[in-house]
Each structure stands twice: as C-alpha cells, then as structure tokens.
Design a protein around this motif. Sequence first.
Motif, PDB file in Angstrom:
ATOM      1  N   LEU A  71      50.950  50.686  29.620  1.00 39.18           N
ATOM      2  CA  LEU A  71      52.395  50.520  29.523  1.00 39.18           C
ATOM      3  C   LEU A  71      52.742  49.035  29.444  1.00 39.18           C
ATOM      4  N   ASN A  72      53.767  48.710  28.688  1.00 36.99           N
ATOM      5  CA  ASN A  72      54.147  47.306  28.522  1.00 36.99           C
ATOM      6  C   ASN A  72      54.397  46.619  29.858  1.00 36.99           C
ATOM      7  N   ILE A  73      54.996  47.330  30.787  1.00 34.02           N
ATOM      8  CA  ILE A  73      55.347  46.719  32.063  1.00 34.02           C
ATOM      9  C   ILE A  73      54.117  46.496  32.946  1.00 34.02           C
ATOM     10  N   LEU A  74      52.987  47.157  32.620  1.00 35.03           N
ATOM     11  CA  LEU A  74      51.774  47.023  33.426  1.00 35.03           C
ATOM     12  C   LEU A  74      50.654  46.274  32.715  1.00 35.03           C
ATOM     13  N   GLN A  75      50.832  45.957  31.444  1.00 37.58           N
ATOM     14  CA  GLN A  75      49.741  45.361  30.679  1.00 37.58           C
ATOM     15  C   GLN A  75      49.282  44.019  31.229  1.00 37.58           C
ATOM     16  N   ASP A  76      50.163  43.289  31.888  1.00 38.76           N
ATOM     17  CA  ASP A  76      49.790  41.988  32.441  1.00 38.76           C
ATOM     18  C   ASP A  76      49.419  42.072  33.915  1.00 38.76           C
ATOM     19  N   HIS A  77      49.294  43.277  34.429  1.00 38.05           N
ATOM     20  CA  HIS A  77      48.974  43.465  35.841  1.00 38.05           C
ATOM     21  C   HIS A  77      47.555  43.996  36.010  1.00 38.05           C
ATOM     22  N   PRO A  78      46.868  43.594  37.079  1.00 38.84           N
ATOM     23  CA  PRO A  78      45.632  44.285  37.452  1.00 38.84           C
ATOM     24  C   PRO A  78      45.983  45.654  38.033  1.00 38.84           C
ATOM     25  N   HIS A 286      36.499  32.152  33.422  1.00 39.56           N
ATOM     26  CA  HIS A 286      36.073  32.997  34.532  1.00 39.56           C
ATOM     27  C   HIS A 286      37.255  33.700  35.171  1.00 39.56           C
ATOM     28  N   GLU A 287      37.117  35.006  35.352  1.00 38.64           N
ATOM     29  CA  GLU A 287      38.119  35.823  36.016  1.00 38.64           C
ATOM     30  C   GLU A 287      37.413  36.623  37.102  1.00 38.64           C
ATOM     31  N   PRO A 288      37.321  36.074  38.323  1.00 40.74           N
ATOM     32  CA  PRO A 288      36.567  36.750  39.386  1.00 40.74           C
ATOM     33  C   PRO A 288      37.182  38.065  39.843  1.00 40.74           C
ATOM     34  N   ASP A 289      38.470  38.262  39.568  1.00 40.87           N
ATOM     35  CA  ASP A 289      39.126  39.521  39.918  1.00 40.87           C
ATOM     36  C   ASP A 289      38.784  40.562  38.853  1.00 40.87           C
ATOM     37  N   LEU A 290      38.095  41.614  39.242  1.00 39.60           N
ATOM     38  CA  LEU A 290      37.594  42.589  38.272  1.00 39.60           C
ATOM     39  C   LEU A 290      38.719  43.293  37.523  1.00 39.60           C
ATOM     40  N   LEU A 291      39.787  43.653  38.210  1.00 39.58           N
ATOM     41  CA  LEU A 291      40.885  44.346  37.539  1.00 39.58           C
ATOM     42  C   LEU A 291      41.540  43.458  36.487  1.00 39.58           C
ATOM     43  N   SER A 292      41.630  42.166  36.763  1.00 43.92           N
ATOM     44  CA  SER A 292      42.185  41.246  35.775  1.00 43.92           C
ATOM     45  C   SER A 292      41.236  41.082  34.592  1.00 43.92           C
ATOM     46  N   ALA A 293      39.927  41.084  34.868  1.00 40.99           N
ATOM     47  CA  ALA A 293      38.949  41.007  33.781  1.00 40.99           C
ATOM     48  C   ALA A 293      39.018  42.255  32.905  1.00 40.99           C
ATOM     49  N   ILE A 294      39.220  43.410  33.522  1.00 46.38           N
ATOM     50  CA  ILE A 294      39.370  44.649  32.757  1.00 46.38           C
ATOM     51  C   ILE A 294      40.634  44.597  31.912  1.00 46.38           C
ATOM     52  N   ARG A 295      41.709  44.068  32.493  1.00 45.93           N
ATOM     53  CA  ARG A 295      42.956  43.953  31.736  1.00 45.93           C
ATOM     54  C   ARG A 295      42.753  43.082  30.501  1.00 45.93           C
ATOM     55  N   ARG A 296      42.035  41.978  30.665  1.00 48.86           N
ATOM     56  CA  ARG A 296      41.777  41.109  29.515  1.00 48.86           C
ATOM     57  C   ARG A 296      40.900  41.795  28.470  1.00 48.86           C
ATOM     58  N   HIS A 298      41.075  44.585  27.284  1.00 53.33           N
ATOM     59  CA  HIS A 298      41.826  45.432  26.361  1.00 53.33           C
ATOM     60  C   HIS A 298      41.996  44.768  24.998  1.00 53.33           C
ATOM     61  N   THR A 299      41.795  43.446  24.941  1.00 52.94           N
ATOM     62  CA  THR A 299      41.868  42.749  23.658  1.00 52.94           C
ATOM     63  C   THR A 299      40.527  42.751  22.934  1.00 52.94           C
ATOM     64  N   ALA A 300      39.502  43.333  23.551  1.00 50.41           N
ATOM     65  CA  ALA A 300      38.151  43.247  23.000  1.00 50.41           C
ATOM     66  C   ALA A 300      37.906  44.230  21.866  1.00 50.41           C
ATOM     67  N   ASN A 301      38.842  45.114  21.626  1.00 48.28           N
ATOM     68  CA  ASN A 301      38.660  46.074  20.548  1.00 48.28           C
ATOM     69  C   ASN A 301      39.995  46.295  19.860  1.00 48.28           C
ATOM     70  N   LYS A 302      39.965  46.335  18.542  1.00 42.48           N
ATOM     71  CA  LYS A 302      41.210  46.462  17.791  1.00 42.48           C
ATOM     72  C   LYS A 302      41.743  47.889  17.772  1.00 42.48           C
ATOM     73  N   ALA A 306      40.417  53.146  22.069  1.00 41.38           N
ATOM     74  CA  ALA A 306      39.196  52.707  22.748  1.00 41.38           C
ATOM     75  C   ALA A 306      39.531  51.830  23.947  1.00 41.38           C
ATOM     76  N   SER A 307      40.483  50.922  23.772  1.00 41.88           N
ATOM     77  CA  SER A 307      40.874  50.047  24.878  1.00 41.88           C
ATOM     78  C   SER A 307      41.588  50.818  25.977  1.00 41.88           C
ATOM     79  N   ALA A 308      42.440  51.764  25.576  1.00 44.15           N
ATOM     80  CA  ALA A 308      43.230  52.514  26.551  1.00 44.15           C
ATOM     81  C   ALA A 308      42.380  53.464  27.380  1.00 44.15           C
ATOM     82  N   ALA A 309      41.189  53.799  26.899  1.00 42.00           N
ATOM     83  CA  ALA A 309      40.340  54.757  27.615  1.00 42.00           C
ATOM     84  C   ALA A 309      39.799  54.189  28.917  1.00 42.00           C
ATOM     85  N   LEU A 310      39.672  52.859  29.004  1.00 38.36           N
ATOM     86  CA  LEU A 310      39.044  52.240  30.172  1.00 38.36           C
ATOM     87  C   LEU A 310      39.961  52.316  31.388  1.00 38.36           C
ATOM     88  N   ALA A 311      39.428  52.817  32.492  1.00 39.11           N
ATOM     89  CA  ALA A 311      40.209  52.940  33.727  1.00 39.11           C
ATOM     90  C   ALA A 311      39.326  52.600  34.921  1.00 39.11           C
TER      91      ALA A 311
END
Length: 335
Positions: A71-78, A286-296, A298-302, A306-311
């Motif tokens: 969701l747009n409101i959560l995309q920048d959140h871990p 470096h992003e030591p916070d795993l949830l923030s690394a997962i959020r980032r 989401h840009t790894a695949n166009k 595929a990106s939305a499947a990761l939880a």
Amino acid sequence: MYFLAKASAFLLEWQLRRGVADCLEIPIAATKDIARQLSKLHDAVQLQTARRHPVILILDEELELFPWEMLNILQDHPVCRVPNLHMLYALYKAHERNISRGRFEVDASSGYYIVNPEQNLPRNEKRLRPFLTSRAPSWNGTFGVAPSSEQFRDVLQNYNIFIYAGHGSGSQFLQGDEIQKLNVQAVTFLFGCSSVTSKDLGGRIEPAGMWHFYHIASCPMVIGNLWAVTDAASDAITVHTLHNWLPRTQDMVIDEEQERMPLKPCYVKDPDAPELWRPNGYRWKHEPDLLSAIRRSHTANKHYMASAALAARGLPVVIRGQVDKDIPAKSLGSG
C-alpha cells in the motif's frame, strides 16, 4: 490549506492536487506547480525520509493473502506480520534477552544456506552460488544436495540465519509437526513459492501454513513468498535484500560517495545468465534493519507481483550491535 500542506507527505499527487483545487477554487489542471511545491516543504521531506518504527500487522485470515505491505501509505515503512497478539507476546518472551530497542538482534556471522536441494533449479544455483560464497564467506551451506531431516533440524537450532532456496517451504525435508517440537533460533528465509502463505484446511479450522509451525517453535522471523514467483525474480530479491542487510565484508570495495546514493535496482534481464551477482557491481548502502532491507528489495524486480509476494512474519530483526539510534527507545520497548 495549512493542514493540506502538513499532510502532503502522506498524499498521492492526484489527492494533493484535488485538495489544492478545492481550497483555492481553481481547476485541477492549474494545480500542478502548487502541489509540487507543497510536496517539497521541509516538513514533508523530513517525513518522507524519516526513520520509521516497524508496523506490525495483525490480519484477519480472510485478508491474509493481500499484499498490504505494498500500500502507498506503507511502502516507506518497515512492515511485518503476526497472527495475533498472543503469538507476538510469546515470541517476545522467548527472545527477550536478545531484544534491544524493540528489535530482535541477530549475529550475522553464523548462517547456513540450502540451495537447489532437489537438483531441479540449476539456474537458481548458478545465480546464488557466487553471491553466497562471496557475500557470506563465514557461512556454511550446500548446493544441489538434499538435506536429511536431522541436518535440517540441526541447522534450525544451531545457526542464527537460515536460507532455503528451493521449491516450496522445505516441508518435504522436515515436516511442520517435527519443526514445532524444536527451539528454532534462526531468522529463517524460505525463498520458495508460497512458502509463507496460509492455506484453507476446510471446515472450521483456521487457515494455516508452515510459518505457523516455525512460530510455535519460537522462530523469531520467517521471510518468504505469499504466492508462486519465478526463480529469477526470487533470486533478484534474495540478492538485493541480503546484500544490503548483511555487514560489509573485508574484500568489498565501497565508494563512500556511491554508498550515499540511492540504491540501484538489480533487474534480471536474462534468467539464464549467471551475472545476477557481480562483486562490487552494485551500490551498497548498509541497512541493518531487516524489515527496511526487505522494503528496499521491492525495487529489485520490475514485476509488481514478484515484489509484492515477499512478506515477513514475526519480530522486527536487526543486525546485532547496530540498532538504529535515531528511533527513540521509549516508544519501542526494550528487553
């Protein structure tokens, strides 16, 4: 207009333009420049770049399959998920000694990976082998070898991080009934199709999945896919997430200017090519916070699906000794 400006960081462009049009009583077509200036206000920019507290979702079983993290409101959140408050509290109590400032701390020097265990994903193995051996040199693991149930059990209990890259959730090697009897210490990545989805069991039984058994076994976090994805897409997200989450290795050449730049998406142009991982080929921030690394990641695949499947399911996780000092401790709790 004042309140519209204060809320500009949370609004989409069309919402901001409609608000400007209503406030100033002008056509929407004439609001583009005004809306753009509002989005550049100091407070709005600060909100967009601020370090965020983790958002923990407790979802009804009928809503589980939706990718709320996108969701747009959560995309920048871990963001992570737990089935209920009881499980969240149980995981907290099980790992209380290792929780600091609201996050479970993990020592990233101890890890194990199982890649292509059924020997039917050769391209997956070809892509991940150079990455894992160079990016996590202190870890142990296997490529193209099916683990025994005893080995699978040992890995979950004696390593801090576990990565499974094969079909499904790995239940063909160790059933959930056996996993729930263990004391799982590893932050677990299950990069298989539908590895953390909840399945309808029929009747009045609530939907459940393999991740339930991991949580019953006190696994601090399980990361996986809500539905089927291609191995190429999964590998791209795997590399992007782990590369920026894991600490820097001694042989990494890092340009400090590059490190401050935005992360570069790593698209897989040719699924047959092994060049998904090129040492020093990607910007590293470096992003030591795993949830923030997962959020980032989401840009790894166009491909959106595929990106939305990761939880991520479980407790927020951070590399040991690198808890974000920018977030106040009193609002997160402490162990």
